[in-house]
Design a protein around this motif. Structure first.
Motif: not given
Length: 199
Positions: A95-101
């Motif tokens: 989730v953290v990776g997908a939410a990086r932006r």
């Protein structure tokens, strides 16, 4: 969260709420609490785990663009399955990776009562990761401490906020989560942790 500069939202007023059945139960209270100036998009499925929800999030971001805020309430189903992991990525990494932006991410702690029930450590690991992310990125990561709130209750008060299954929130629990999420959304970018609502 990513080190690619300052994240920018395609729609700063859009709030994506990502979760499972707990999010579904909270939806009416949160929709009533959030000002009309914000657009709420709910992305949830009953019984979904972090990996499955991450795929839904990626689809939402690809279709609708980057929101100003992402509210995440996940990990309950992972904890219920009692998965232990001695090594490897921390549970919220997908989730953290997908939410990086996403400029602001609100992360909700998971009730560690689930670890007590299963003999696992997933909820504790998720909560540890949430605390570490908030400490590293206080203006981007805001915490809603559902676990801390539940632990603060007297035994006689727990049933006011949790259903008999000990997992899902009651209407009062949904109102607490909605108010806590609203305070967290309002705290985005400030670097000041929001004061959680009283019981």
């Amino acid at each position: 969260m990513g080190a690619c500069g300052t994240p920018r939202a395609d729609d700063p007023d859009r709030v994506v709420v990502l979760g499972d059945s707990i999010t579904a139960l909270e939806q009416p209270s949160l929709s009533a609490a959030v000002p009309a100036t914000r657009t709420l998009d709910y992305v949830f499925r009953f019984g979904i785990d972090i990996a499955g929800a991450t795929a839904l999030l990626r689809d939402d971001l690809a279709t609708k663009g980057t929101p100003g805020v992402l509210v995440v309430n996940l990990g309950t189903n992972d904890a219920l399955r009692g998965r232990r992991s001695a090594t490897g990525p921390t549970p919220l990494d997908p989730v953290v990776g997908a939410a990086r932006r996403v400029p602001c991410v609100v992360l909700t702690t998971v009730s560690q009562r689930l670890d007590d029930r299963t003999g696992g450590d997933v909820a504790a690991r998720i909560n540890t990761q949430i605390a570490a992310l908030a400490a590293r990125r206080p203006t981007r990561v805001v915490v809603v401490d559902w676990d801390g709130f539940l632990r603060s209750l007297q035994a006689s008060e727990v049933g006011v906020f949790l259903q008999r299954d000990g997992i899902h929130e009651t209407e009062a629990g949904a109102r607490w989560l909605a108010e806590a999420d609203l305070r967290a959304i309002d705290a985005c970018g400030s670097g000041i942790p929001p004061v959680m609502p009283p019981g």
